[in-house]
Design a protein around this motif. Structure first.
Motif, PDB file in Angstrom:
ATOM      1  N   ALA A   1      -1.204  -2.796  -5.551  1.00 35.66           N
ATOM      2  CA  ALA A   1      -1.315  -2.237  -3.641  1.00 35.66           C
ATOM      3  C   ALA A   1      -0.526  -4.432  -3.144  1.00 35.66           C
ATOM      4  O   ALA A   1      -1.530  -4.098  -1.801  1.00 35.66           O
TER       5      ALA A   1
ATOM      6  N   THR B   1       0.233  -1.266  -0.094  1.00 34.03           N
ATOM      7  CA  THR B   1      -0.071   0.225  -0.387  1.00 34.03           C
ATOM      8  C   THR B   1       0.972   1.735   0.139  1.00 34.03           C
ATOM      9  O   THR B   1       0.329   2.587  -0.202  1.00 34.03           O
ATOM     10  N   HIS B   2       1.774   1.110   0.579  1.00 28.46           N
ATOM     11  CA  HIS B   2       2.587   2.352   0.661  1.00 28.46           C
ATOM     12  C   HIS B   2       3.068   2.809  -0.245  1.00 28.46           C
ATOM     13  O   HIS B   2       3.355   4.202  -1.047  1.00 28.46           O
TER      14      HIS B   2
ATOM     15  N   PHE C   1      -6.428  -1.763   3.641  1.00 27.83           N
ATOM     16  CA  PHE C   1      -6.488  -0.648   2.765  1.00 27.83           C
ATOM     17  C   PHE C   1      -7.708   1.001   2.738  1.00 27.83           C
ATOM     18  O   PHE C   1      -7.467   1.676   1.828  1.00 27.83           O
TER      19      PHE C   1
ATOM     20  N   LEU D   1      -5.179   4.358   2.180  1.00 27.87           N
ATOM     21  CA  LEU D   1      -4.790   3.821   1.187  1.00 27.87           C
ATOM     22  C   LEU D   1      -5.866   5.028  -0.195  1.00 27.87           C
ATOM     23  O   LEU D   1      -5.509   5.510  -0.792  1.00 27.87           O
TER      24      LEU D   1
ATOM     25  N   THR E   1       1.545   2.561  -2.878  1.00 31.53           N
ATOM     26  CA  THR E   1       0.984   2.650  -4.338  1.00 31.53           C
ATOM     27  C   THR E   1       0.288   3.805  -3.604  1.00 31.53           C
ATOM     28  O   THR E   1      -0.199   4.788  -4.969  1.00 31.53           O
ATOM     29  N   GLU E   2       0.403   4.662  -2.891  1.00 29.82           N
ATOM     30  CA  GLU E   2      -0.425   5.160  -2.559  1.00 29.82           C
ATOM     31  C   GLU E   2       1.375   6.506  -2.704  1.00 29.82           C
ATOM     32  O   GLU E   2       0.387   7.353  -3.795  1.00 29.82           O
TER      33      GLU E   2
END
Length: 480
Positions: A451, A355-356, A381, A384, A358-359
Protein backbone atom coordinates in the motif's frame (compact mmCIF):
# COMPACT_ATOMS: atom_id res chain seq x y z
CA UNK A 1 -9.46 15.09 -35.68
CA UNK A 2 -11.15 11.74 -36.40
CA UNK A 3 -9.52 8.53 -35.23
CA UNK A 4 -8.49 7.44 -38.73
CA UNK A 5 -7.05 10.78 -39.84
CA UNK A 6 -3.29 11.29 -39.84
CA UNK A 7 -1.87 14.68 -38.90
CA UNK A 8 0.73 16.14 -41.25
CA UNK A 9 3.22 18.64 -39.86
CA UNK A 10 6.06 20.22 -41.84
CA UNK A 11 8.94 19.57 -39.46
CA UNK A 12 11.68 20.94 -41.71
CA UNK A 13 13.40 23.75 -39.83
CA UNK A 14 10.84 23.75 -37.00
CA UNK A 15 12.42 24.63 -33.64
CA UNK A 16 11.35 21.95 -31.14
CA UNK A 17 12.39 21.70 -27.49
CA UNK A 18 12.30 18.19 -26.02
CA UNK A 19 11.95 18.22 -22.23
CA UNK A 20 13.72 15.30 -20.60
CA UNK A 21 16.07 12.54 -21.62
CA UNK A 22 15.04 8.94 -21.06
CA UNK A 23 12.67 6.37 -22.53
CA UNK A 24 10.44 8.97 -24.19
CA UNK A 25 12.72 11.98 -24.70
CA UNK A 26 15.49 10.27 -26.64
CA UNK A 27 13.20 8.57 -29.24
CA UNK A 28 11.30 11.87 -29.61
CA UNK A 29 14.48 13.84 -30.22
CA UNK A 30 15.71 11.31 -32.78
CA UNK A 31 12.38 11.12 -34.62
CA UNK A 32 12.06 14.90 -34.86
CA UNK A 33 15.68 15.36 -35.94
CA UNK A 34 15.24 12.75 -38.68
CA UNK A 35 12.31 14.79 -40.00
CA UNK A 36 14.34 17.95 -40.28
CA UNK A 37 13.39 19.69 -37.04
CA UNK A 38 15.95 21.79 -35.18
CA UNK A 39 15.92 19.98 -31.83
CA UNK A 40 17.12 21.17 -28.44
CA UNK A 41 16.88 18.74 -25.52
CA UNK A 42 16.76 20.19 -22.00
CA UNK A 43 17.22 18.04 -18.91
CA UNK A 44 17.24 18.80 -15.18
CA UNK A 45 19.86 16.17 -14.38
CA UNK A 46 23.56 16.33 -15.24
CA UNK A 47 24.87 12.97 -14.06
CA UNK A 48 27.09 10.46 -15.81
CA UNK A 49 24.19 8.65 -17.48
CA UNK A 50 22.69 11.92 -18.76
CA UNK A 51 26.06 13.00 -20.16
CA UNK A 52 26.43 9.70 -22.02
CA UNK A 53 22.92 10.05 -23.49
CA UNK A 54 23.64 13.66 -24.42
CA UNK A 55 26.84 12.67 -26.23
CA UNK A 56 24.90 10.21 -28.42
CA UNK A 57 22.37 12.86 -29.41
CA UNK A 58 24.98 15.56 -29.94
CA UNK A 59 26.80 13.23 -32.34
CA UNK A 60 23.65 13.38 -34.50
CA UNK A 61 23.61 17.18 -34.44
CA UNK A 62 21.04 17.58 -31.66
CA UNK A 63 21.67 20.30 -29.07
CA UNK A 64 21.47 19.12 -25.44
CA UNK A 65 21.36 21.35 -22.35
CA UNK A 66 22.00 19.46 -19.11
CA UNK A 67 21.21 20.81 -15.66
CA UNK A 68 18.82 23.42 -17.04
CA UNK A 69 15.30 22.20 -17.61
CA UNK A 70 13.66 25.43 -16.50
CA UNK A 71 14.47 27.89 -19.29
CA UNK A 72 12.64 27.91 -22.62
CA UNK A 73 15.21 28.03 -25.45
CA UNK A 74 14.86 31.00 -27.82
CA UNK A 75 12.88 30.43 -31.04
CA UNK A 76 11.04 27.40 -29.60
CA UNK A 77 7.90 26.70 -31.66
CA UNK A 78 6.86 23.46 -29.90
CA UNK A 79 7.70 21.70 -26.64
CA UNK A 80 7.59 17.88 -26.47
CA UNK A 81 7.77 16.69 -22.87
CA UNK A 82 8.43 13.49 -21.00
CA UNK A 83 5.19 12.54 -19.21
CA UNK A 84 6.48 12.93 -15.65
CA UNK A 85 7.40 16.63 -15.86
CA UNK A 86 4.88 18.61 -13.78
CA UNK A 87 2.66 21.15 -15.54
CA UNK A 88 3.76 24.00 -13.25
CA UNK A 89 7.43 23.81 -14.25
CA UNK A 90 8.84 27.19 -15.31
CA UNK A 91 9.59 25.82 -18.78
CA UNK A 92 5.90 25.10 -19.39
CA UNK A 93 4.73 28.36 -17.86
CA UNK A 94 7.09 30.21 -20.20
CA UNK A 95 5.84 28.19 -23.17
CA UNK A 96 2.21 28.93 -22.32
CA UNK A 97 2.97 32.64 -21.98
CA UNK A 98 4.67 32.60 -25.38
CA UNK A 99 1.75 30.72 -26.99
CA UNK A 100 3.88 27.63 -27.65
CA UNK A 101 2.09 24.27 -27.76
CA UNK A 102 3.15 21.52 -25.36
CA UNK A 103 2.84 17.90 -26.48
CA UNK A 104 3.67 14.69 -24.68
CA UNK A 105 5.30 11.63 -26.22
CA UNK A 106 1.84 10.12 -26.80
CA UNK A 107 0.66 13.20 -28.69
CA UNK A 108 3.80 13.11 -30.84
CA UNK A 109 3.31 9.40 -31.58
CA UNK A 110 -0.34 10.06 -32.46
CA UNK A 111 0.65 12.84 -34.86
CA UNK A 112 3.45 10.80 -36.46
CA UNK A 113 1.55 7.52 -36.89
CA UNK A 114 1.05 6.63 -40.53
CA UNK A 115 3.85 8.95 -41.68
CA UNK A 116 6.30 6.09 -42.33
CA UNK A 117 4.51 4.91 -45.45
CA UNK A 118 2.40 2.40 -43.53
CA UNK A 119 -1.28 2.61 -42.71
CA UNK A 120 -1.91 3.92 -39.19
CA UNK A 121 -3.07 1.16 -36.84
CA UNK A 122 -6.05 1.99 -34.62
CA UNK A 123 -5.48 2.29 -30.86
CA UNK A 124 -7.37 0.48 -28.10
CA UNK A 125 -6.50 2.53 -25.03
CA UNK A 126 -6.57 1.69 -21.31
CA UNK A 127 -6.17 3.95 -18.30
CA UNK A 128 -7.17 3.88 -14.63
CA UNK A 129 -5.56 4.12 -11.22
CA UNK A 130 -4.80 0.40 -11.05
CA UNK A 131 -4.74 -2.60 -13.38
CA UNK A 132 -3.65 -0.80 -16.58
CA UNK A 133 -0.61 -2.93 -17.39
CA UNK A 134 -2.36 -6.24 -16.70
CA UNK A 135 -5.40 -5.24 -18.75
CA UNK A 136 -3.32 -4.06 -21.71
CA UNK A 137 -1.28 -7.26 -21.68
CA UNK A 138 -4.48 -9.34 -21.47
CA UNK A 139 -5.90 -7.34 -24.38
CA UNK A 140 -2.77 -7.92 -26.47
CA UNK A 141 -2.95 -11.66 -25.70
CA UNK A 142 -6.60 -11.76 -26.85
CA UNK A 143 -5.82 -9.81 -30.02
CA UNK A 144 -2.93 -12.16 -30.79
CA UNK A 145 -5.21 -15.16 -30.25
CA UNK A 146 -7.49 -13.62 -32.87
CA UNK A 147 -4.61 -13.65 -35.35
CA UNK A 148 -4.08 -9.90 -35.29
CA UNK A 149 -0.67 -8.24 -35.44
CA UNK A 150 -0.49 -6.22 -32.24
CA UNK A 151 1.73 -5.05 -29.39
CA UNK A 152 1.24 -3.83 -25.82
CA UNK A 153 2.73 -0.32 -25.84
CA UNK A 154 2.72 3.07 -24.13
CA UNK A 155 3.20 3.43 -20.38
CA UNK A 156 3.89 -0.30 -20.30
CA UNK A 157 7.53 0.31 -21.25
CA UNK A 158 7.49 -0.11 -25.03
CA UNK A 159 7.83 3.29 -26.68
CA UNK A 160 4.77 4.31 -28.67
CA UNK A 161 7.05 6.20 -31.04
CA UNK A 162 8.99 3.02 -31.75
CA UNK A 163 5.70 1.19 -32.38
CA UNK A 164 4.25 3.73 -34.81
CA UNK A 165 7.49 4.49 -36.65
CA UNK A 166 9.15 1.06 -36.70
CA UNK A 167 9.28 -1.46 -39.52
CA UNK A 168 6.75 -3.81 -37.90
CA UNK A 169 3.25 -3.41 -39.35
CA UNK A 170 0.39 -3.67 -36.83
CA UNK A 171 -3.34 -4.25 -37.28
CA UNK A 172 -4.12 -2.66 -33.90
CA UNK A 173 -2.23 -1.44 -30.83
CA UNK A 174 -3.08 -2.12 -27.17
CA UNK A 175 -2.06 1.14 -25.49
CA UNK A 176 -1.55 1.79 -21.77
CA UNK A 177 -1.86 5.48 -20.92
CA UNK A 178 -1.08 7.21 -17.64
CA UNK A 179 -2.80 10.36 -16.43
CA UNK A 180 0.47 12.22 -17.13
CA UNK A 181 0.49 11.07 -20.75
CA UNK A 182 -3.17 11.91 -21.27
CA UNK A 183 -2.66 15.40 -19.85
CA UNK A 184 -0.29 16.19 -22.72
CA UNK A 185 -2.25 14.41 -25.52
CA UNK A 186 -4.97 16.84 -26.66
CA UNK A 187 -5.68 15.36 -30.10
CA UNK A 188 -5.58 11.63 -29.26
CA UNK A 189 -8.67 9.87 -30.62
CA UNK A 190 -8.79 6.13 -29.87
CA UNK A 191 -10.92 3.50 -31.61
CA UNK A 192 -12.18 2.45 -28.17
CA UNK A 193 -10.95 3.09 -24.63
CA UNK A 194 -11.45 1.98 -21.03
CA UNK A 195 -11.09 3.72 -17.67
CA UNK A 196 -10.74 0.82 -15.22
CA UNK A 197 -11.20 2.71 -11.94
CA UNK A 198 -10.51 6.03 -10.25
CA UNK A 199 -8.94 6.58 -6.82
CA UNK A 200 -6.77 9.38 -5.45
CA UNK A 201 -3.26 9.11 -6.90
CA UNK A 202 -0.60 11.52 -8.19
CA UNK A 203 -2.55 14.42 -6.70
CA UNK A 204 0.69 16.30 -6.08
CA UNK A 205 1.18 16.32 -9.88
CA UNK A 206 -2.40 17.08 -10.95
CA UNK A 207 -3.27 19.43 -8.10
CA UNK A 208 -6.68 17.93 -7.29
CA UNK A 209 -8.78 14.79 -7.67
CA UNK A 210 -10.98 16.67 -10.15
CA UNK A 211 -7.99 17.49 -12.38
CA UNK A 212 -6.69 13.92 -12.11
CA UNK A 213 -10.09 12.50 -13.14
CA UNK A 214 -10.40 14.99 -15.98
CA UNK A 215 -7.05 13.90 -17.41
CA UNK A 216 -8.08 10.24 -17.17
CA UNK A 217 -11.32 11.12 -18.96
CA UNK A 218 -9.41 12.49 -21.95
CA UNK A 219 -8.98 8.89 -23.09
CA UNK A 220 -12.66 8.82 -24.13
CA UNK A 221 -12.52 11.96 -26.29
CA UNK A 222 -13.33 11.17 -29.90
CA UNK A 223 -13.78 7.41 -29.39
CA UNK A 224 -15.49 5.88 -32.41
CA UNK A 225 -16.85 2.50 -31.24
CA UNK A 226 -16.87 1.99 -27.45
CA UNK A 227 -16.21 3.81 -24.17
CA UNK A 228 -15.70 1.04 -21.63
CA UNK A 229 -16.40 1.90 -17.98
CA UNK A 230 -16.50 0.13 -14.60
CA UNK A 231 -20.10 -0.31 -13.45
CA UNK A 232 -18.85 -0.57 -9.84
CA UNK A 233 -17.13 2.84 -10.10
CA UNK A 234 -19.69 5.54 -10.99
CA UNK A 235 -16.92 8.09 -11.55
CA UNK A 236 -15.79 6.18 -14.66
CA UNK A 237 -19.33 6.19 -16.10
CA UNK A 238 -19.57 9.92 -15.41
CA UNK A 239 -16.43 10.46 -17.49
CA UNK A 240 -18.16 8.67 -20.38
CA UNK A 241 -21.18 10.95 -20.03
CA UNK A 242 -18.94 14.02 -20.20
CA UNK A 243 -16.90 12.84 -23.20
CA UNK A 244 -17.35 14.21 -26.71
CA UNK A 245 -17.38 11.04 -28.83
CA UNK A 246 -18.05 10.16 -32.46
CA UNK A 247 -21.64 9.55 -33.55
CA UNK A 248 -22.61 5.95 -32.79
CA UNK A 249 -19.97 5.34 -30.10
CA UNK A 250 -21.46 3.26 -27.27
CA UNK A 251 -21.02 3.19 -23.49
CA UNK A 252 -20.09 -0.37 -22.46
CA UNK A 253 -19.97 -1.36 -18.79
CA UNK A 254 -18.22 -4.25 -17.09
CA UNK A 255 -19.31 -5.76 -13.79
CA UNK A 256 -18.44 -8.69 -11.54
CA UNK A 257 -22.18 -9.34 -11.24
CA UNK A 258 -24.82 -10.32 -13.76
CA UNK A 259 -24.55 -7.93 -16.71
CA UNK A 260 -27.39 -5.83 -18.03
CA UNK A 261 -27.74 -4.91 -21.72
CA UNK A 262 -24.59 -3.22 -23.09
CA UNK A 263 -22.47 -4.77 -20.34
CA UNK A 264 -20.03 -7.63 -19.83
CA UNK A 265 -20.19 -9.54 -16.56
CA UNK A 266 -20.13 -12.87 -14.74
CA UNK A 267 -22.88 -15.49 -14.51
CA UNK A 268 -22.30 -18.82 -12.69
CA UNK A 269 -18.54 -18.66 -13.13
CA UNK A 270 -18.76 -17.64 -16.80
CA UNK A 271 -17.59 -14.36 -18.35
CA UNK A 272 -20.45 -13.25 -20.62
CA UNK A 273 -21.08 -10.49 -23.15
CA UNK A 274 -24.43 -8.67 -23.40
CA UNK A 275 -22.99 -5.76 -25.35
CA UNK A 276 -21.67 -7.07 -28.66
CA UNK A 277 -24.45 -9.57 -29.47
CA UNK A 278 -27.35 -9.37 -31.89
CA UNK A 279 -30.11 -9.16 -29.27
CA UNK A 280 -28.53 -7.80 -26.10
CA UNK A 281 -31.91 -7.40 -24.40
CA UNK A 282 -32.45 -11.15 -24.27
CA UNK A 283 -29.19 -12.90 -25.14
CA UNK A 284 -25.67 -13.19 -23.75
CA UNK A 285 -22.56 -14.66 -25.36
CA UNK A 286 -20.27 -16.89 -23.31
CA UNK A 287 -16.66 -15.69 -23.58
CA UNK A 288 -14.61 -17.65 -21.04
CA UNK A 289 -14.70 -19.23 -17.62
CA UNK A 290 -13.52 -17.45 -14.49
CA UNK A 291 -10.94 -20.24 -14.16
CA UNK A 292 -9.42 -19.08 -17.49
CA UNK A 293 -8.31 -15.85 -15.76
CA UNK A 294 -4.89 -16.02 -14.09
CA UNK A 295 -5.09 -15.36 -11.17
CA UNK A 296 -8.90 -15.44 -10.74
CA UNK A 297 -8.92 -12.71 -8.06
CA UNK A 298 -11.91 -10.33 -8.28
CA UNK A 299 -9.98 -7.31 -9.49
CA UNK A 300 -8.21 -9.43 -12.10
CA UNK A 301 -11.54 -10.74 -13.39
CA UNK A 302 -12.56 -7.09 -13.78
CA UNK A 303 -9.36 -6.49 -15.77
CA UNK A 304 -10.21 -9.46 -18.00
CA UNK A 305 -13.73 -8.15 -18.62
CA UNK A 306 -12.37 -4.73 -19.60
CA UNK A 307 -9.86 -6.31 -21.97
CA UNK A 308 -12.59 -8.52 -23.43
CA UNK A 309 -14.86 -5.50 -23.96
CA UNK A 310 -12.18 -3.64 -25.92
CA UNK A 311 -11.38 -6.73 -27.99
CA UNK A 312 -15.05 -7.33 -28.74
CA UNK A 313 -15.42 -3.67 -29.72
CA UNK A 314 -12.72 -4.38 -32.31
CA UNK A 315 -14.66 -7.36 -33.64
CA UNK A 316 -12.76 -10.22 -31.97
CA UNK A 317 -14.63 -13.53 -31.80
CA UNK A 318 -15.53 -15.11 -28.40
CA UNK A 319 -13.13 -18.06 -28.83
CA UNK A 320 -10.18 -15.69 -29.13
CA UNK A 321 -11.16 -14.01 -25.84
CA UNK A 322 -11.05 -17.39 -24.11
CA UNK A 323 -7.81 -18.47 -25.77
CA UNK A 324 -6.13 -15.13 -25.09
CA UNK A 325 -7.04 -15.16 -21.40
CA UNK A 326 -5.82 -18.75 -21.06
CA UNK A 327 -2.50 -17.85 -22.68
CA UNK A 328 -1.94 -14.75 -20.55
CA UNK A 329 0.65 -14.87 -17.79
CA UNK A 330 0.73 -11.98 -15.30
CA UNK A 331 3.87 -9.92 -14.78
CA UNK A 332 6.06 -10.59 -11.78
CA UNK A 333 5.04 -9.04 -8.45
CA UNK A 334 1.35 -8.83 -9.33
CA UNK A 335 -0.42 -11.28 -7.02
CA UNK A 336 2.36 -13.74 -7.79
CA UNK A 337 2.21 -17.02 -5.88
CA UNK A 338 5.72 -17.64 -4.52
CA UNK A 339 5.36 -20.83 -2.46
CA UNK A 340 3.22 -22.96 -0.15
CA UNK A 341 4.96 -23.73 3.15
CA UNK A 342 3.19 -25.72 5.86
CA UNK A 343 -0.23 -25.14 4.25
CA UNK A 344 0.39 -21.39 4.18
CA UNK A 345 0.48 -19.59 0.81
CA UNK A 346 3.02 -16.80 0.24
CA UNK A 347 1.94 -14.21 -2.33
CA UNK A 348 3.94 -11.29 -3.75
CA UNK A 349 1.91 -8.22 -4.73
CA UNK A 350 4.72 -5.70 -4.39
CA UNK A 351 3.10 -3.82 -7.30
CA UNK A 352 0.33 -2.77 -4.88
CA UNK A 353 1.96 0.60 -4.21
CA UNK A 354 -1.22 2.48 -3.23
CA UNK A 355 -4.28 1.81 -1.10
CA UNK A 356 -6.59 1.18 -4.05
CA UNK A 357 -4.42 -1.63 -5.42
CA UNK A 358 -3.94 -3.09 -1.94
CA UNK A 359 -7.69 -3.07 -1.29
CA UNK A 360 -8.17 -5.26 -4.37
CA UNK A 361 -5.32 -7.53 -3.29
CA UNK A 362 -6.64 -8.02 0.25
CA UNK A 363 -10.12 -8.78 -1.13
CA UNK A 364 -8.73 -11.80 -2.98
CA UNK A 365 -8.04 -13.88 0.18
CA UNK A 366 -10.08 -14.95 3.20
CA UNK A 367 -7.46 -15.05 5.97
CA UNK A 368 -4.32 -12.95 5.63
CA UNK A 369 -1.08 -12.11 7.37
CA UNK A 370 -0.42 -8.76 5.75
CA UNK A 371 3.07 -7.34 5.17
CA UNK A 372 2.79 -3.61 4.52
CA UNK A 373 4.53 -0.25 4.70
CA UNK A 374 6.93 2.02 2.83
CA UNK A 375 6.42 5.55 1.49
CA UNK A 376 2.77 6.57 1.87
CA UNK A 377 2.83 9.40 -0.74
CA UNK A 378 0.27 11.32 1.29
CA UNK A 379 -2.18 8.40 1.54
CA UNK A 380 -4.46 7.62 4.48
CA UNK A 381 -5.27 4.06 5.52
CA UNK A 382 -8.46 4.13 7.61
CA UNK A 383 -10.79 3.04 4.80
CA UNK A 384 -8.39 0.30 3.67
CA UNK A 385 -8.04 -1.16 7.18
CA UNK A 386 -11.76 -0.93 7.92
CA UNK A 387 -12.57 -2.94 4.79
CA UNK A 388 -9.93 -5.59 5.43
CA UNK A 389 -10.13 -5.95 9.23
CA UNK A 390 -12.17 -9.18 9.26
CA UNK A 391 -9.68 -10.86 6.91
CA UNK A 392 -6.55 -10.06 8.90
CA UNK A 393 -4.89 -12.79 10.99
CA UNK A 394 -1.99 -10.45 11.70
CA UNK A 395 0.06 -7.59 10.25
CA UNK A 396 3.80 -7.01 9.88
CA UNK A 397 4.80 -3.40 9.27
CA UNK A 398 8.05 -1.93 8.00
CA UNK A 399 9.21 1.16 6.13
CA UNK A 400 9.32 4.90 6.67
CA UNK A 401 5.58 5.57 6.99
CA UNK A 402 4.51 2.37 8.75
CA UNK A 403 3.19 4.40 11.72
CA UNK A 404 0.31 5.67 9.56
CA UNK A 405 -0.87 2.11 8.94
CA UNK A 406 -0.29 1.12 12.58
CA UNK A 407 -2.46 4.03 13.76
CA UNK A 408 -5.25 3.01 11.37
CA UNK A 409 -5.03 -0.57 12.68
CA UNK A 410 -5.24 0.69 16.27
CA UNK A 411 -8.39 2.63 15.42
CA UNK A 412 -10.20 0.07 13.26
CA UNK A 413 -8.72 -3.39 14.00
CA UNK A 414 -7.37 -3.23 17.57
CA UNK A 415 -7.70 -6.99 18.07
CA UNK A 416 -5.37 -7.84 15.15
CA UNK A 417 -1.80 -8.59 16.30
CA UNK A 418 0.75 -6.20 14.77
CA UNK A 419 4.53 -6.59 14.49
CA UNK A 420 6.18 -3.21 13.98
CA UNK A 421 9.71 -3.53 12.55
CA UNK A 422 11.68 -0.42 13.34
CA UNK A 423 13.84 -0.91 10.26
CA UNK A 424 14.08 0.60 6.78
CA UNK A 425 17.03 -1.45 5.51
CA UNK A 426 16.57 -4.07 2.80
CA UNK A 427 17.32 -6.87 5.25
CA UNK A 428 14.07 -6.07 7.05
CA UNK A 429 12.16 -8.20 4.54
CA UNK A 430 13.67 -11.44 5.86
CA UNK A 431 12.62 -10.55 9.40
CA UNK A 432 9.17 -9.57 8.15
CA UNK A 433 8.63 -12.94 6.49
CA UNK A 434 9.78 -14.81 9.63
CA UNK A 435 7.32 -12.85 11.81
CA UNK A 436 4.54 -13.39 9.27
CA UNK A 437 5.21 -17.14 9.21
CA UNK A 438 4.87 -17.28 13.00
CA UNK A 439 1.54 -15.44 12.87
CA UNK A 440 0.11 -17.58 10.05
CA UNK A 441 -2.06 -20.68 10.49
CA UNK A 442 -2.80 -23.47 7.96
CA UNK A 443 -5.02 -22.10 5.20
CA UNK A 444 -3.77 -18.53 5.62
CA UNK A 445 -2.07 -16.36 2.99
CA UNK A 446 1.01 -14.31 3.81
CA UNK A 447 0.52 -11.36 1.48
CA UNK A 448 3.05 -8.68 0.59
CA UNK A 449 0.76 -5.82 -0.50
CA UNK A 450 2.54 -2.76 0.87
CA UNK A 451 0.00 0.00 0.00
CA UNK A 452 3.08 2.22 -0.25
CA UNK A 453 5.89 3.04 -2.62
CA UNK A 454 9.18 1.21 -2.18
CA UNK A 455 11.89 3.85 -2.52
CA UNK A 456 12.54 4.26 1.20
CA UNK A 457 14.05 0.76 1.26
CA UNK A 458 14.33 -0.56 -2.30
CA UNK A 459 15.18 0.74 -5.77
CA UNK A 460 11.67 -0.09 -7.00
CA UNK A 461 8.76 -2.41 -6.35
CA UNK A 462 10.44 -5.15 -8.41
CA UNK A 463 13.41 -5.25 -6.02
CA UNK A 464 11.04 -5.29 -3.06
CA UNK A 465 9.15 -8.24 -4.53
CA UNK A 466 12.39 -10.07 -5.26
CA UNK A 467 13.50 -9.55 -1.64
CA UNK A 468 10.20 -11.03 -0.46
CA UNK A 469 10.55 -14.07 -2.73
CA UNK A 470 14.15 -14.60 -1.59
CA UNK A 471 13.06 -14.39 2.07
CA UNK A 472 10.23 -16.88 1.47
CA UNK A 473 12.61 -19.34 -0.19
CA UNK A 474 15.04 -18.97 2.69
CA UNK A 475 12.21 -19.64 5.14
CA UNK A 476 11.19 -22.73 3.15
CA UNK A 477 14.72 -24.13 3.42
CA UNK A 478 14.71 -23.59 7.19
CA UNK A 479 11.30 -25.25 7.49
CA UNK A 480 12.19 -28.28 5.38
Amino acid sequence: MGSQEVSTVDWQGKHVTVAGLGVSGIPAARALHERGAIVTVVNDGDDERARAQAAELEALGITVRLGDGATLPPSTELVVTAPGWQPDKPLFLAAAEAGVDIWGDVELAWRLRGTNGREAAPWLAVTGTNGKTTTVRMLASILEAAGLRTAAVGNIGVSLLDAVLGEQKYDVLAVELSSYQLHWAPSLRAHSAAVLNLAPDHLDWHGSMEAYAADKGRVYEGNTVACVYNAADPATEELVREADVEEGCRAIGFTLGTPGPSQLGVVDGILVDRAFVANRQKHAQELAEVSDVNPPAPHNIANALAAAALARAFGVEPAAVRDGLRAFRPDAHRIEHVADIGEVAYVDDSKATNTHATEASLAAYDSIVWIAGGLAKGATFDELVTGAAKRLRGVVLMGADRALIREALTRHAPEVPVVDLDRTDTGAMSEAVEHAARLARPGDTVLLAPACASMDMFTNYNKRGEAFADAVRAHAEKSA
